[in-house]
Design an enzyme around this catalytic site. Structure first.
Site, PDB file in Angstrom:
ATOM      1  N   CYS A  95      27.052 -25.019  95.228  1.00 29.38           N
ATOM      2  CA  CYS A  95      26.949 -25.286  93.673  1.00 29.38           C
ATOM      3  C   CYS A  95      26.922 -24.290  92.870  1.00 29.38           C
ATOM      4  O   CYS A  95      27.617 -23.288  92.728  1.00 29.38           O
ATOM      5  CB  CYS A  95      26.435 -26.541  93.764  1.00 29.38           C
ATOM      6  SG  CYS A  95      26.644 -27.690  92.234  1.00 29.38           S
ATOM      7  N   HIS A 193      26.567 -31.029  98.431  1.00 27.42           N
ATOM      8  CA  HIS A 193      25.104 -31.075  98.518  1.00 27.42           C
ATOM      9  C   HIS A 193      25.186 -32.230  99.740  1.00 27.42           C
ATOM     10  O   HIS A 193      26.501 -32.639 100.181  1.00 27.42           O
ATOM     11  CB  HIS A 193      24.331 -31.750  97.457  1.00 27.42           C
ATOM     12  CG  HIS A 193      24.304 -30.622  96.481  1.00 27.42           C
ATOM     13  ND1 HIS A 193      23.614 -29.647  96.351  1.00 27.42           N
ATOM     14  CD2 HIS A 193      25.012 -30.817  95.176  1.00 27.42           C
ATOM     15  CE1 HIS A 193      23.918 -29.134  95.151  1.00 27.42           C
ATOM     16  NE2 HIS A 193      24.661 -29.766  94.249  1.00 27.42           N
TER      17      HIS A 193
HETATM   18  N1  GLN Z   1      24.587 -25.934  86.638  1.00 29.53           N
HETATM   19  C1  GLN Z   1      25.752 -25.674  87.539  1.00 29.53           C
HETATM   20  C2  GLN Z   1      26.895 -26.830  87.033  1.00 29.53           C
HETATM   21  O1  GLN Z   1      26.541 -27.771  86.479  1.00 29.53           O
HETATM   22  C3  GLN Z   1      25.419 -26.060  89.159  1.00 29.53           C
HETATM   23  C4  GLN Z   1      24.737 -27.626  89.107  1.00 29.53           C
HETATM   24  C5  GLN Z   1      24.310 -27.555  90.792  1.00 29.53           C
HETATM   25  O2  GLN Z   1      24.196 -26.861  91.126  1.00 29.53           O
HETATM   26  N2  GLN Z   1      24.150 -28.957  91.089  1.00 29.53           N
HETATM   27  O3  GLN Z   1      28.207 -26.882  87.184  1.00 29.53           O
END
Ligand code: GLN
Length: 237
Positions: A95, A193
């Site tokens: 992510c 995740h």
């Molecule tokens: N901040 C990034 C986004 O919103 C990654 C989010 C995350 O790692 N869950 O795309």
């Protein structure tokens, strides 16, 4: 103390990036190596510390926009991860960590922020937050079963010619272009995740085998029960 030959697992910046159980990826890698008799040593690298260059498998997780920007700045300045990858280490980037591996990503106001440039991808803010379960069919060249996981991100990711899509999205958003994640060399990037490696132990074994060679089969019935429950819940019947 582990011997010099222990498999070194490096968990990058847990103080900035570790959402939705991403630290579980570290535990799954440790367990799956140890169950094959491979000794492991895990190094948790705080964001104020240098990233060691001598690791075998590097893991980085997801996070919110501000910690993500800080992590990218520190990794760019530190350069240890870039040197380790150049020396052949493998990596799973999840992510925010996935976006950081690219050339740029979108900051909290959508401004472009420089990544570390280890993957030929660029990310920006998408039209809507992608939240929920994800299922995706892995690129046939990798010979892995269906991916299952959970996503929560604003970013969308464009893949350049230097990477291949990791999988084709069946349920969920992933990169935002019909594909989920990417891979190049020994780096895998994903929005998953869950944590990703508990839901997809074959992905953990791929990262391990890139460093240690072929691995003995394990009794994966508990992982399989979790996978089946999640896939049955989300896949169209
Ligand atoms: N901040 C990034 C986004 O919103 C990654 C989010 C995350 O790692 N869950 O795309």
């Amino acid at each position: 103390m582990p011997s010099d030959s222990a498999l070194r697992i490096v968990w990058i910046y847990p103080d900035l990036l570790s959402t939705y159980g991403d630290q579980g990826n570290v535990l799954v890698l440790e367990q799956r190596a140890q169950r094959r008799g491979i000794e492991t040593e895990t190094i948790h690298v705080g964001s104020a510390d240098p990233v060691p260059e001598s690791g075998d498998v590097y893991l980085i997780g997801g996070g919110e926009d501000r910690p993500q920007i800080l992590a990218a700045k520190r990794l760019r300045r530190d350069n240890g991860l870039q040197r380790a990858i150049a020396a052949g280490a493998s990596m799973l980037a999840v992510c925010a960590g996935y976006q950081i591996m690219g050339s740029t990503f979108g900051g909290e106001e959508g401004q472009p922020v420089d990544g570390v440039g280890l993957l030929d991808i660029s990310s920006s803010r998408g039209p809507a937050r992608a939240v929920g379960e994800l299922a995706a069919e892995v690129d046939a060249a990798l010979d892995l079963p269906m991916l299952t996981g959970f996503e929560n991100h604003m970013g969308v990711t464009r893949l350049g010619p230097g990477v291949k899509p990791l999988s084709r999205t069946i349920v969920g958003v992933g990169n935002g272009d019909g594909y989920e994640g990417c891979y190049a060399g020994h780096i895998v990037g994903t929005y998953l995740h869950g944590p990703a490696l508990a839901r997809n132990p074959a992905l953990a074994d791929m990262l391990l085998s890139w460093r240690v060679g072929p691995l003995a089969a394990l009794d994966d019935s508990r992982y399989e029960a979790l996978r089946q429950e999640r896939l049955t819940a989300v896949l169209p019947s």
